[in-house]
Design a protein around this motif. Structure first.
Motif, PDB file in Angstrom:
ATOM      1  N   LYS A  31     -16.683 -12.618 -18.545  1.00 57.26           N
ATOM      2  CA  LYS A  31     -16.558 -11.155 -18.343  1.00 57.26           C
ATOM      3  C   LYS A  31     -15.934 -10.457 -19.561  1.00 57.26           C
ATOM      4  O   LYS A  31     -16.040  -9.250 -19.704  1.00 57.26           O
ATOM      5  CB  LYS A  31     -15.756 -10.860 -17.076  1.00 57.26           C
ATOM      6  CG  LYS A  31     -14.304 -11.303 -17.144  1.00 57.26           C
ATOM      7  CD  LYS A  31     -13.563 -10.977 -15.859  1.00 57.26           C
ATOM      8  CE  LYS A  31     -12.107 -11.405 -15.967  1.00 57.26           C
ATOM      9  NZ  LYS A  31     -11.383 -11.185 -14.709  1.00 57.26           N
TER      10      LYS A  31
ATOM     11  N   LEU B 230     -32.363 -15.268  -5.585  1.00 60.23           N
ATOM     12  CA  LEU B 230     -31.135 -15.727  -6.246  1.00 60.23           C
ATOM     13  C   LEU B 230     -31.356 -16.401  -7.596  1.00 60.23           C
ATOM     14  O   LEU B 230     -30.517 -16.304  -8.477  1.00 60.23           O
ATOM     15  CB  LEU B 230     -30.376 -16.701  -5.335  1.00 60.23           C
ATOM     16  CG  LEU B 230     -29.766 -16.133  -4.059  1.00 60.23           C
ATOM     17  CD1 LEU B 230     -28.998 -17.198  -3.314  1.00 60.23           C
ATOM     18  CD2 LEU B 230     -28.850 -14.950  -4.359  1.00 60.23           C
TER      19      LEU B 230
ATOM     20  N   THR C  82     -32.502 -13.600 -13.041  1.00 59.42           N
ATOM     21  CA  THR C  82     -31.463 -12.847 -13.743  1.00 59.42           C
ATOM     22  C   THR C  82     -31.525 -11.393 -13.271  1.00 59.42           C
ATOM     23  O   THR C  82     -32.520 -10.961 -12.662  1.00 59.42           O
ATOM     24  CB  THR C  82     -31.682 -12.884 -15.273  1.00 59.42           C
ATOM     25  OG1 THR C  82     -32.823 -12.062 -15.584  1.00 59.42           O
ATOM     26  CG2 THR C  82     -31.899 -14.306 -15.764  1.00 59.42           C
ATOM     27  N   ILE C  83     -30.480 -10.643 -13.595  1.00 65.36           N
ATOM     28  CA  ILE C  83     -30.431  -9.225 -13.229  1.00 65.36           C
ATOM     29  C   ILE C  83     -31.510  -8.430 -13.975  1.00 65.36           C
ATOM     30  O   ILE C  83     -31.885  -7.336 -13.582  1.00 65.36           O
ATOM     31  CB  ILE C  83     -29.000  -8.681 -13.501  1.00 65.36           C
ATOM     32  CG1 ILE C  83     -28.757  -7.382 -12.746  1.00 65.36           C
ATOM     33  CG2 ILE C  83     -28.717  -8.545 -14.987  1.00 65.36           C
ATOM     34  CD1 ILE C  83     -27.319  -6.931 -12.712  1.00 65.36           C
TER      35      ILE C  83
ATOM     36  N   LEU D 220     -28.058 -15.335 -16.515  1.00 69.29           N
ATOM     37  CA  LEU D 220     -27.550 -15.341 -15.136  1.00 69.29           C
ATOM     38  C   LEU D 220     -26.073 -14.940 -15.068  1.00 69.29           C
ATOM     39  O   LEU D 220     -25.569 -14.580 -14.022  1.00 69.29           O
ATOM     40  CB  LEU D 220     -27.731 -16.729 -14.496  1.00 69.29           C
ATOM     41  CG  LEU D 220     -29.160 -17.139 -14.127  1.00 69.29           C
ATOM     42  CD1 LEU D 220     -29.212 -18.603 -13.731  1.00 69.29           C
ATOM     43  CD2 LEU D 220     -29.712 -16.283 -12.990  1.00 69.29           C
ATOM     44  N   HIS D 221     -25.370 -14.991 -16.210  1.00 76.77           N
ATOM     45  CA  HIS D 221     -23.940 -14.635 -16.227  1.00 76.77           C
ATOM     46  C   HIS D 221     -23.705 -13.134 -16.196  1.00 76.77           C
ATOM     47  O   HIS D 221     -22.605 -12.675 -15.939  1.00 76.77           O
ATOM     48  CB  HIS D 221     -23.274 -15.212 -17.473  1.00 76.77           C
ATOM     49  CG  HIS D 221     -23.425 -16.693 -17.583  1.00 76.77           C
ATOM     50  ND1 HIS D 221     -22.850 -17.561 -16.693  1.00 76.77           N
ATOM     51  CD2 HIS D 221     -24.130 -17.453 -18.454  1.00 76.77           C
ATOM     52  CE1 HIS D 221     -23.175 -18.796 -17.024  1.00 76.77           C
ATOM     53  NE2 HIS D 221     -23.960 -18.760 -18.087  1.00 76.77           N
ATOM     54  N   PHE D 222     -24.743 -12.357 -16.510  1.00 76.90           N
ATOM     55  CA  PHE D 222     -24.581 -10.902 -16.544  1.00 76.90           C
ATOM     56  C   PHE D 222     -24.709 -10.319 -15.141  1.00 76.90           C
ATOM     57  O   PHE D 222     -25.591 -10.703 -14.384  1.00 76.90           O
ATOM     58  CB  PHE D 222     -25.661 -10.268 -17.437  1.00 76.90           C
ATOM     59  CG  PHE D 222     -25.451 -10.507 -18.905  1.00 76.90           C
ATOM     60  CD1 PHE D 222     -24.851  -9.539 -19.707  1.00 76.90           C
ATOM     61  CD2 PHE D 222     -25.862 -11.692 -19.500  1.00 76.90           C
ATOM     62  CE1 PHE D 222     -24.661  -9.760 -21.061  1.00 76.90           C
ATOM     63  CE2 PHE D 222     -25.676 -11.917 -20.854  1.00 76.90           C
ATOM     64  CZ  PHE D 222     -25.076 -10.940 -21.638  1.00 76.90           C
ATOM     65  N   ASP D 223     -23.803  -9.388 -14.830  1.00 72.81           N
ATOM     66  CA  ASP D 223     -23.933  -8.622 -13.590  1.00 72.81           C
ATOM     67  C   ASP D 223     -23.725  -7.143 -13.928  1.00 72.81           C
ATOM     68  O   ASP D 223     -23.492  -6.792 -15.088  1.00 72.81           O
ATOM     69  CB  ASP D 223     -22.948  -9.111 -12.523  1.00 72.81           C
ATOM     70  CG  ASP D 223     -21.495  -9.011 -12.958  1.00 72.81           C
ATOM     71  OD1 ASP D 223     -21.210  -8.296 -13.952  1.00 72.81           O
ATOM     72  OD2 ASP D 223     -20.628  -9.639 -12.329  1.00 72.81           O
ATOM     73  N   LYS D 224     -23.809  -6.295 -12.919  1.00 67.64           N
ATOM     74  CA  LYS D 224     -23.725  -4.843 -13.165  1.00 67.64           C
ATOM     75  C   LYS D 224     -22.394  -4.448 -13.821  1.00 67.64           C
ATOM     76  O   LYS D 224     -22.337  -3.565 -14.665  1.00 67.64           O
ATOM     77  CB  LYS D 224     -23.914  -4.082 -11.845  1.00 67.64           C
ATOM     78  CG  LYS D 224     -25.376  -4.071 -11.408  1.00 67.64           C
ATOM     79  CD  LYS D 224     -25.553  -3.378 -10.077  1.00 67.64           C
ATOM     80  CE  LYS D 224     -27.023  -3.433  -9.666  1.00 67.64           C
ATOM     81  NZ  LYS D 224     -27.206  -3.163  -8.237  1.00 67.64           N
ATOM     82  N   GLU D 225     -21.346  -5.130 -13.394  1.00 69.05           N
ATOM     83  CA  GLU D 225     -19.998  -4.820 -13.912  1.00 69.05           C
ATOM     84  C   GLU D 225     -19.902  -5.104 -15.426  1.00 69.05           C
ATOM     85  O   GLU D 225     -19.379  -4.291 -16.190  1.00 69.05           O
ATOM     86  CB  GLU D 225     -19.000  -5.707 -13.162  1.00 69.05           C
ATOM     87  CG  GLU D 225     -17.592  -5.140 -13.098  1.00 69.05           C
ATOM     88  CD  GLU D 225     -16.668  -6.075 -12.301  1.00 69.05           C
ATOM     89  OE1 GLU D 225     -15.637  -6.441 -12.859  1.00 69.05           O
ATOM     90  OE2 GLU D 225     -17.019  -6.441 -11.162  1.00 69.05           O
TER      91      GLU D 225
END
Length: 290
Positions: free
Chosen positions: A15, A134, A137-138, A153-158
């Motif tokens: 993060k 699932l 990736t985003i 896969l480690h990236f999210d919206k945050e």
């Protein structure tokens, strides 16, 4: 975090990726989407089990795939999927790939109604319906891969929001990952390895952003080996933007990277071409130490 300037290894949380980048840098992701590429069927005449693993969709009713059965299939043989869809073997290639024709349906219906997600060999459970969502990736938007570009896969919206707040741009390429990505290198000398081929495309907007980034001395950050492979292939030859091209580039120690400055990547399986690429990017001993 492996720092190639200081040779230090830092244990960090993903993060905090923004700490290591500036607003001059450009992150490039692979927007490919995993298709439910594994099908189970049986021979029409004998009911013998056949596993169909889709490699590439060529047309609405023609697909390239790997076929596994106890007895060798012949041209003209018909495989029935779930007692509903019939596919016929029309070609065999030397690299264990076959071409089949869907006789009474389309590739879209075949995959969405009868296919399961081909989870990687290191996930030791059967796939479920939820994996279609699932194991993506985003950024996933373009159907065509048999595996997810796992670095993304480690990236999210945050995390994306944090990067946007720092005014770090994100661009896309598309590379459809084939089954060859899991093939272990079996030759003693890596130079004798027969490298697998994959389809990729680079949008003209991404090329424009790369030029802009390089002009202001920013760094190109490839999210995953698939992005590195696509970019290095594209900038190694004379290719057109927005078109699909074939790459069989094998990046190994001694390779001179033309475009990629930073690489975000996962751990890799032993004897894989991906591990060799990461070793080419930095230093084999340091990579193994990490």
């Amino acid at each position: 975090v492996l720092n190639r300037c200081t040779n230090k290894i830092i244990d960090e949380k993903f993060k905090n990726i923004g700490k290591y980048l500036s607003e001059k840098d450009l992150i490039i992701i692979n927007d490919t989407k995993v298709i439910p590429a594994r099908l189970r069927g049986k021979r029409k005449n004998t009911n013998g089990k056949v596993e169909v693993f889709i490699e590439r969709i060529l047309q609405n009713n023609i697909i390239q795939c790997q076929l596994k059965s106890t007895r060798k299939l012949k041209i003209g043989d018909i495989i029935v999927i779930d007692d509903i869809i019939e596919i016929m073997l029309i070609k065999n290639f030397s690299n264990n790939i076959s071409e089949v024709k869907i006789l009474n349906s389309s590739s879209k219906i075949l995959l969405s109604n009868h296919g399961t997600v081909p989870l990687p060999p290191y996930i030791s459970r059967a796939p479920t319906e939820i994996d279609k969502k699932l194991y993506q990736t985003i950024f996933a938007s373009k159907d065509g891969s048999v595996a997810a570009p796992t670095a993304a896969l480690h990236f999210d919206k945050e995390i994306i929001k944090k990067l946007e707040n720092k005014q770090i741009k994100i661009c896309n390429i598309t590379l459809h990952i084939g089954m060859g990505t899991f093939s272990a290198i079996k030759t003693e000398d890596i130079n004798n390895h027969n490298m697998h081929s994959e389809l990729y495309s680079i949008p003209s907007e991404t090329i424009r952003q790369i030029k802009k980034c390089k002009d202001k001395n920013g760094k190109i950050v490839a999210v995953g080996t698939t992005v590195a492979r696509a970019l290095e292939s594209f900038y190694s030859g004379n290719y057109n933007a927005n078109e699909f091209h074939e790459t069989n580039i094998f990046i190994k120690p001694g390779y001179n990277f033309k475009i990629v400055d930073h690489l975000i990547t996962n751990f890799h399986l032993p004897k894989s071409s991906l591990l060799i690429m990461v070793s080419a990017f930095y230093n084999k001993d340091k990579v193994m130490e990490a």
